[in-house]
Design a protein around this motif. Structure first.
Motif, PDB file in Angstrom:
ATOM      1  N   CYS A   5       0.784  -1.420  -0.088  1.00  0.00           N
ATOM      2  CA  CYS A   5      -0.196  -0.094   0.014  1.00  0.00           C
ATOM      3  C   CYS A   5       0.832   1.328   0.070  1.00  0.00           C
ATOM      4  N   SER A   6       0.234   2.399  -0.213  1.00  0.00           N
ATOM      5  CA  SER A   6       0.795   3.644  -0.391  1.00  0.00           C
ATOM      6  C   SER A   6       1.450   4.168   1.030  1.00  0.00           C
ATOM      7  N   CYS A   7       0.994   3.501   1.987  1.00  0.00           N
ATOM      8  CA  CYS A   7       1.388   4.118   3.384  1.00  0.00           C
ATOM      9  C   CYS A   7       2.736   3.524   3.658  1.00  0.00           C
ATOM     10  N   LYS A   8       3.459   2.907   2.883  1.00  0.00           N
ATOM     11  CA  LYS A   8       4.959   2.311   2.673  1.00  0.00           C
ATOM     12  C   LYS A   8       5.058   1.382   3.991  1.00  0.00           C
ATOM     13  N   ARG A   9       4.354   0.670   4.296  1.00  0.00           N
ATOM     14  CA  ARG A   9       4.289  -0.213   5.587  1.00  0.00           C
ATOM     15  C   ARG A   9       5.044  -1.555   4.974  1.00  0.00           C
ATOM     16  N   GLY A  10       5.079  -1.923   3.699  1.00  0.00           N
ATOM     17  CA  GLY A  10       5.730  -2.710   2.913  1.00  0.00           C
ATOM     18  C   GLY A  10       5.164  -4.271   3.166  1.00  0.00           C
TER      19      GLY A  10
END
Length: 156
Positions: free
Chosen positions: A43-48
């Motif tokens: 996801c775009s939240c960069k959680r990976g």
């Protein structure tokens, strides 16, 4: 399953980790759901973390037709619940690893085979080529947990 993550776009067993449950945290709990991983990156939240594309249903509740057609238990339940309870009191579909499929029936007080056979034909059409054997019983046993399972599929 071999316990390894499935590649993106493929379906596999869903494992759940629930650290918010203080009474009993679940870590890599296999809940018998099948899910497909998204093909795109996280996801775009960069959680990976990887994302699910969809939840495909219960592993034990998906029937397979002779041609590989997948029939979720919900479709079977909808079909069977259209039958009058006076005709059929209980039902259970059992599919063996070999693909052999049996429909167990507890007849209702007003059971008439001619009214019931079209439902069997419709179930066979869902399973595209799989013959469904009908077995009449006095009672369909419940699970050890006291539940009535409408669809049972043998797994490895």
């Amino acid at each position: 399953s071999d316990g390894k993550p499935v590649p993106d776009g493929e379906t596999g067993a869903a494992l759940v980790t629930d650290l918010h449950n203080y009474a009993m945290p679940l870590i890599r709990y296999e809940n018998r759901d099948l899910a497909t991983m998204k093909r795109e990156p996280g996801c775009s939240c960069k959680r990976g973390l990887r994302k699910l594309e969809r939840v495909d249903g219960r592993a034990s509740d998906v029937l397979t037709g002779k041609k590989g057609t997948k029939v979720p238990s919900l479709a079977v339940n909808v079909l069977m619940t259209t039958i009058d309870l006076a005709l059929v009191k209980q039902f259970q579909i059992v599919q063996k690893k070999s693909g052999e499929t049996t429909l167990r029936i507890v007849r209702g007080a007003s059971f008439v085979e001619e009214r019931f056979l079209p439902m069997v034909a419709r179930l066979e059409s869902y399973l595209e080529g799989t013959k469904v054997e009908v077995v009449y019983l006095d009672e369909i046993p419940k699970t050890a947990a006291g539940k009535q399972r409408h669809v049972l599929v043998e797994r490895d």
